[in-house]
Scaffold this active site. Structure first.
Site, mmCIF file in Angstrom:
data_model
loop_
_atom_site.group_PDB
_atom_site.id
_atom_site.type_symbol
_atom_site.label_atom_id
_atom_site.label_comp_id
_atom_site.label_asym_id
_atom_site.label_seq_id
_atom_site.Cartn_x
_atom_site.Cartn_y
_atom_site.Cartn_z
ATOM 1 N N SER A 104 -6.202 22.724 -26.945
ATOM 2 C CA SER A 104 -6.034 21.648 -24.889
ATOM 3 C C SER A 104 -6.674 21.452 -24.916
ATOM 4 C CB SER A 104 -5.415 23.001 -24.789
ATOM 5 O OG SER A 104 -4.152 22.655 -23.806
ATOM 6 N N HIS A 121 0.917 -1.566 0.264
ATOM 7 C CA HIS A 121 0.191 0.307 0.036
ATOM 8 C C HIS A 121 0.771 1.530 -0.482
ATOM 9 C CE1 HIS A 121 -2.362 3.128 2.301
ATOM 10 N NE2 HIS A 121 -3.147 2.583 0.602
#
Lengths: 929, 929
Positions: free
Chosen positions: A814, A455
């Site tokens: 964009s 984790h």
């Protein structure tokens, strides 16, 4: 005909990785090349798959083929498996197509039993060696094949070692070893209920089965899931004649790289031990010698090894990582594989090999992982300071970069300190999703347990923070809030330093240094080749002139995103910005009413009385407090913004600069609502009606009126520009005044104005038209003509879906993939990463964090659609990406395929992007070259 | 050949609306049918377009063709235009393809000048009539053609009327009328600087130009923009012989419908006035007589009119709205058009006409606007109560429905009162975007100014709230917070009632009644036909058994959305729900740790000590406060939810019920953060460390830990189910226990479990698998088999984009178009509607509010994609829509085209949807029938 399950090393080659696994193909290739490889055979991956398919039993013919191959070994070696007269011993190892943690390791010395042991002792004239080999077999077989806990054997060894003077394995006497064997057999029997097998064929057959079984071991399965490796591949099994580096002083074993894997220097790099087996080198019981010393110790072996290493490097056209053993002066090559290397080495080796004529420039470009460059450009510990620092431990280099900060032992403390501006390193035994809020603010993460896919490691890499995981050499006491390592104790609040690139942990703080890009000669040479190859432009996101200058140094070919509002946050400007915001709504309402009245008037413009009344109304509106404050603030901001733009245009002389108009919701510039609420509540309770209370109440009311339930989806971007046109008009005026001023000094400016968050083409129809009028007015005032573009961000799905309509207005697109990912998934990044997203990644619900790595299936589909449909309408449409994905190699590969013109990323990612773009071009078989 | 710009009425017909406009085509059709229409001609819409194209001048040939047509009129009538001996007078009117406010009205009596006036006086033997006609010409021409303000003429008239006894137009003497004419001419000269034209050809030519010009008048342009009518259509001009209803007592004028437009009753409905011109009927100066009385007054005219009306209705196959005049006992038909009618009438007429054999059932279905049904089912004022109520004024019926509440004169007050639970009517002079927050909470809106497209009207319709706009008969004093009307004053806080369907405003509160659907015999008959025709199923959204019963009465064929969490908000349940929420995170963390430990253990399950330790760990976790509280709460909720589901299943016996698992973020069930913050701050300042403070602090901390920046995009839907599987498992258990229990009683249940907010197929892979296991476990416990489906909402773009993957798991899709619209546009509905969205609609940036009317271009594209790709994988995939769009006719049309199986809407919209679905099927030329 019976299927062929078994291949002798002499029957395979390096192209048979699918069938023989990486290791099997490697030894076969070496064998074929005439190198001194101990003979052996490989059981195929197909056999492994068949084993599982038919319910965990050997497929028909496998065992007989293995016996036949063993017979061939016997013929080659003159020894016989299980024959006390001249016993053949073998090793059994797994070998899948990809090397994989969690797979079964090696079992050595298979073929030993009380009878063959005697033969070995006799033939080597070394009884101790024979007994030591036998105890190793029982130990490895018990642990690796049968899954008995290692400590149960260690415990026995420790007991006898304690009785010796030196407390070392090597101090054990023959008698002691005999007792160890006896005790090991007892452990084996106790744990498994059966005796350790004397039958050598049973030994080898069980070992083969154990290798098969380890294919579906939990760690191997997890690893494959994480690395997206198919579970169908299966593993091969390699059975090979044992050679012994521990047969005396003319025997030995070692490992070596054909070049230095840390620096890339062209010189053999490695170490060896005489009278030792492979595991002794790793175990670190004796200090190995440098490979160069082999020249003195065993000149013939050394020369032979040198020639072999050179030959192998040439054969494989890359640095090799070699394992070798010499038995009574005879060299055996046990393994060769492509050598792992540091970022620095990878670059130097790639460039050197081009110069040596070994590989082409294109190959060199594909030899370096783009993210390795990032590692090279990350802050590193100052080497001198690091040398002086107190070393504590070494863990797994789980996420690169160096970080220094105070140790915090729980997430809440880390969060509190982090938010208060302290540099914090979160130290935990291991982390779980409850720790994420602390990880979000920490500079780095250190854990005692957990591997590269734990984790902590996954989350840290996801967040781009340094992490040292699985540092088993430290002991974290989360209750007492301290950890112990290397005889020292580090308490909460004390400084530590971690190097996520090396896994090192130090006490105290260590100065970090930023590397000097210019001095990275090899890197610059490599990137030069990349520039020749790539089709994608690489631009940078930069809000300030200093960022623009930095970006240009790294090779940026333009600014793809300059966030104008970041300038608003500066301390001196914030009061003016707030004055603008607080008056924007009432002022705009007055101005809108005036506009409506004037429109109505225009129909009856002959009426002089009405004209006069209108003029007076106009005067009154302009004289109103709100309009004066609003327009006054805009006037003050104009020269400040103009100056910012002048700086950026100057820095980017000759290159395009895309400036995005104001995007975030206005309340982001106001004080915190909760703090105000507490302040007002407190002042009210104290009972005095002060001026300060009144001001605070007014500010609270203003903040509340602007508050939004979901600001991400609220009044921002172009919606703000349409609601308060004065703000964006001021910004466009500043851009074009700056462009004209700078251009007058001979600097070449290419301004591109970017309108954020368009969702419907009409939004552009309204605002772009008005803003272009401002641009033209400025240029006319200045008497100049500047070529410019107006365009739109594509950051909500609807913009992508209706790109054809939007391209009628926008001269460029964009992709704001941060927002586009948020809206496509319906994830608020701020909430999702802490609450469920990283957990989703950990649990494999998502293949990757879509904010780090572009979701090509979902978000990518929208991008492809938008590019295609936008270019249909406007073939010359300039298309780029300015989300964080612009600096992620896999996302860059996608951008190349989708036909974008450029990617724009943070300045430090520009070199990464240059290489990734080149690799994308090289991998693109459709390109024209 | 010269283009034909002018058509005699004898040359056109009803199919020439494009060329001749609606009015021109109508009179031509009547003329062709042999009806007594005053002769005339129409100048084409092409002439209008050409007029503008060539710079506002008559196209070549137009004037000569008009003169020739006038000559034909002269021949037909025996009169001559401008000839004092027997003068021809004409009217000039606009007539576009669609009737349109803002277009030029009528100019009557064109052709009068001092000379022809004498002729008229002589021929009619009525000098007063002649002078009155002349002053009307000057007045209408001055105002309508030349744009002089009406009040300037009114002022003159008022001056002379004041001198009479009766103060009425009709009281003016001939001498007074002569002076009025003199003064009118002076006004004309003063305003325009030229004399009123005596030249009759100049009169007609200027009137024609004025009609052309009105095509681009502001109101007409706005109207076309609003109604999406093309600006290219142009308007026609109708020039027609004047006939006079005011030539004495055997003359008259009237309007009539062929059937009652309010009730639909089959009987002539209208009124007439003798000795009057059309405008007198409208002006309301004299009270007109009912059309039936014409039978007594002018039996021959009446019989002729009766026959004509019947003939016209048969000819047009629909109710006609007629204008007629009789001049000296001779009937002339001036206009016929399709009659507008109320909802009730529309339905009755459509059904009656089918029974009469006039139209087909399919045509009947297309004669009723689906939303008219909604109007019929809206709460209405109790007619008896309404008759007793104090009438105040009548405004524009801007948005239907009846509402009663206290008057609030500013948006802040309305918001405050509304949020406090008061029923509020917002009363404003007119509204603007600053008022929206008040409109959002008001029951209804009343404005003094503004038309059907005013801000108030648009916003109210957008919100589905009753609105009476442009109520010019009231005077709103926003400062003093009162309004005056009909001699009364209504102050802030006093009750008023508005009827948005009729435009009426009353003082006091009026009881509203819900109509009885069963008693609507015609409607039910029509909907029966609709059911035969439609392909789309119509389901309803219902959270409670009572809603389900209601929905079924309205004809719902299933429940498309049952929101389980709505049940959580009930007062008795909320404490249990909070107990569950507050313990969910810590309990789940404990349970997750336990699960991980047990997974690790399973590998070494022979170790008894470890097994024992694990059993103890398990016991400890289960005994922990958090887990007990969490699982205890779930246990309490289970029977409550089960009971809810039993009720719904029972109500929907035999029909499918889709139950959605918990969707909203958990913090929605907790107390308000801001209130808690004030409470805690206040208690802290008071200094005592009470238990109450501690509890409040804990609750605040809990709320803060769950707070999200953008909850719409946060931990909700399936993400919640994956994070806290216990909650959804409890819900699925409740669903299947209920299904089994009810099924055991012989009720047919078809449960469908719907998982909300899926974005990645793996989310379904994880949670659907686990939940189906629960379903199977319950059925096995109960020993029953129930057919069920599991499916997913499609409400984020990524789900639509990856529908093929999701359909591998989901057996049905349900489009949650509210959320899908939010994420596709990037709009938070909560924020957008108040802050910019309604303004976007008002300013035409968006064609409609996408939360009301499905955005077919953007959101629709995703829906089509998902249906297509989902069905590719699973051809039997059941697909529906459960967003609010499911009840919107245009959206329903889209759903039909997109191939959905059903739409699900609020119960009251079910009848609307049934008709809309039928219309969609009828309009779909691709369907198989």
């Amino acid at each position: 005909m019976e299927k062929k399950w078994v291949y002798l090393f002499t029957e395979g080659n390096k192209d048979m990785r699918d069938l023989l696994g990486g290791k099997g193909a490697g030894v076969a290739e070496m064998t074929g090349a005439g190198l001194p490889v101990p003979p052996g055979f490989t059981i195929t991956t197909e056999a492994c798959n068949e084993y599982f398919r038919i319910g965990k039993q050997f497929p028909e013919g496998l065992w007989n083929q293995a016996l036949a191959a063993m017979h061939t070994l016997e013929e080659k070696t003159g020894k016989q498996f299980g024959n006390p007269e001249n016993p053949l011993l073998v090793s059994v190892r797994s070998g899948a197509k990809f090397s994989m943690p969690g797979m079964m390791d090696t079992v050595l010395n298979v073929g030993l039993n009380p009878a063959t042991l005697e033969g070995i002792a006799r033939l080597t004239n070394n009884e101790r060696f024979a007994w030591d080999a036998y105890r190793r077999l029982i130990q490895m077989f018990g642990k690796t094949v049968k899954g008995i806990e290692g400590r149960k054997f260690e415990h026995v060894l420790d007991k006898y070692k304690a009785k010796t003077a030196g407390k070392q394995d090597t101090d054990l006497t023959i008698d002691m070893l005999k007792k160890v064997v006896e005790d090991f057999k007892a452990v084996y029997k106790k744990e498994l209920g059966v005796d350790f097998p004397d039958d050598v064929h049973e030994q080898v057959s069980q070992a083969i089965e154990a290798v098969f079984a380890s294919w579906f071991g939990k760690r191997a399965v997890d690893y494959r899931n994480f690395n997206k490796i198919s579970h169908d591949l299966g593993t091969a099994v390699n059975v090979q004649m044992m050679v012994f580096g521990n047969m005396g002083n003319t025997s030995g074993t070692g490992v070596a790289f054909t070049r230095n894997p840390a620096t890339g220097e062209k010189a053999l790099y490695g170490e060896f031990l005489t009278n030792a087996q492979g595991e002794d080198v790793v175990a670190g019981i004796r200090t190995p010698k440098k490979i160069a010393e082999l020249k003195n110790d065993m000149p013939e072996v050394y020369e032979q090894f040198l020639a072999t290493a050179a030959m192998l490097e040439k054969h494989y056209r890359d640095v090799q990582d070699l394992e070798f053993t010499f038995e009574n002066g005879k060299l055996y090559m046990l393994q060769t594989r492509t050598g792992k290397r540091t970022a620095q080495a990878a670059i130097k080796i790639a460039v050197d090999m081009v110069k040596e004529g070994v590989i082409t420039k294109e190959e060199a470009l594909q030899r370096v992982e783009p993210m390795q460059i990032n590692q090279l450009l990350l802050p590193r510990f100052d080497e001198a300071a690091k040398k002086k620092a107190a070393f504590l431990a070494k863990g797994l280099n789980a996420s690169p970069g160096a970080a220094t900060g105070v140790a915090a032992f729980d997430a809440d403390t880390a969060e509190e300190w982090g938010k208060a501006g302290k540099a914090v390193i979160l130290v935990r035994p291991e982390t779980n999703p409850d720790d994420v809020h602390g990880m979000l603010v920490a500079r780095g993460i250190l854990t005692q347990r957990g591997g590269a896919t734990s984790h902590a490691a996954v989350v840290a890499r996801g967040l781009g923070k340094p992490c040292v995981a699985g540092t088993e050499a430290i002991f974290v006491d989360a209750e007492k809030k301290l950890f112990k390592a290397n005889g020292q104790t580090v308490k909460q609040g004390e400084f530590i330093s971690i190097d996520g690139s090396t896994g090192e942990v130090f006490a105290g703080s260590i100065a970090t240094i930023a590397p000097d890009f210019k001095k990275e000669v090899d890197l610059n040479e490599l990137l030069g080749w990349a520039d020749d190859v790539r089709r994608l432009g690489v631009w940078a996101n930069a809000d300030y002139p200093r960022d623009a200058i930095q970006a240009r140094k790294f090779g940026a070919q333009g600014i793809g995103l300059c966030r104008t509002e970041h300038m608003f946050f500066e301390t001196v400007r914030l009061p003016v910005v707030r004055q603008m915001i607080l008056n924007a709504a009432p002022a705009q309402a007055l101005l809108n009413n005036l506009k409506r009245a004037e429109e109505n008037l225009s129909k009856k413009s002959e009426d002089k009385a009405m004209l006069k009344a209108a003029a007076e109304a106009r005067k009154a509106v302009k004289a109103s407090h709100e309009v004066k404050a609003y327009e006054g603030a805009l006037k003050k901001l104009l020269p400040l913004q103009r100056k910012d733009f002048e700086g950026i245009f100057t820095a980017m002389d000759g290159l395009p600069v895309i400036i995005r108009l104001i995007d975030p919701p206005l309340h982001e510039f106001l004080p915190s609502h909760d703090e105000l609420l507490v302040e007002v509540t407190t002042m009210r309770l104290k009972g005095k009606k002060t001026k300060a209370l009144k001001e605070a109440e007014e500010m609270l009311a203003a903040v509340e009126s602007m508050r939004e339930q979901n600001p991400m989806l609220g009044l921002r971007g172009i919606r703000l520009g349409i609601t308060y046109p004065g703000i964006t008009e001021m910004q466009v005026r500043a851009i074009f005044e700056a462009a004209c001023n700078v251009s007058a000094k001979g600097i070449k400016v290419h301004p591109e104005v970017m309108i954020p968050l368009t969702g419907h083409y009409n939004e552009l129809a309204v605002s772009q038209t008005a803003l272009e009028a401002v641009a033209k007015a400025v240029m006319s005032e200045k008497g100049m003509e500047i070529a410019y573009k107006f365009g739109s961000m594509i950051e909500v799905p609807r913009a992508a879906l209706t790109a054809a309509e939007i391209a009628k207005y926008a001269q460029f697109f964009s992709f704001g993939t941060n927002d586009l990912t948020q809206t496509t998934y319906g994830y608020s990044r701020d909430d999702a990463e802490g609450k469920f997203l990283l957990r989703y990644v950990e649990d494999k619900i998502l293949p990757a964090n879509p904010f780090q790595e572009l979701d090509q299936i979902g978000v990518g589909q929208l991008i492809e659609m938008a590019v295609k449909n936008g270019r249909k309408v406007r073939p010359e449409l300039e298309v780029g990406i300015c989300g964080e994905h612009g600096g992620d190699p896999s996302s860059i590969g996608f951008c190349h395929k989708a036909g974008l013109n450029y990617v724009s990323c943070s300045p430090f990612r520009v070199p990464v992007a240059r290489l990734a773009a080149a690799q994308a071009a090289l991998g693109d078989t459709t390109r024209d070259k």
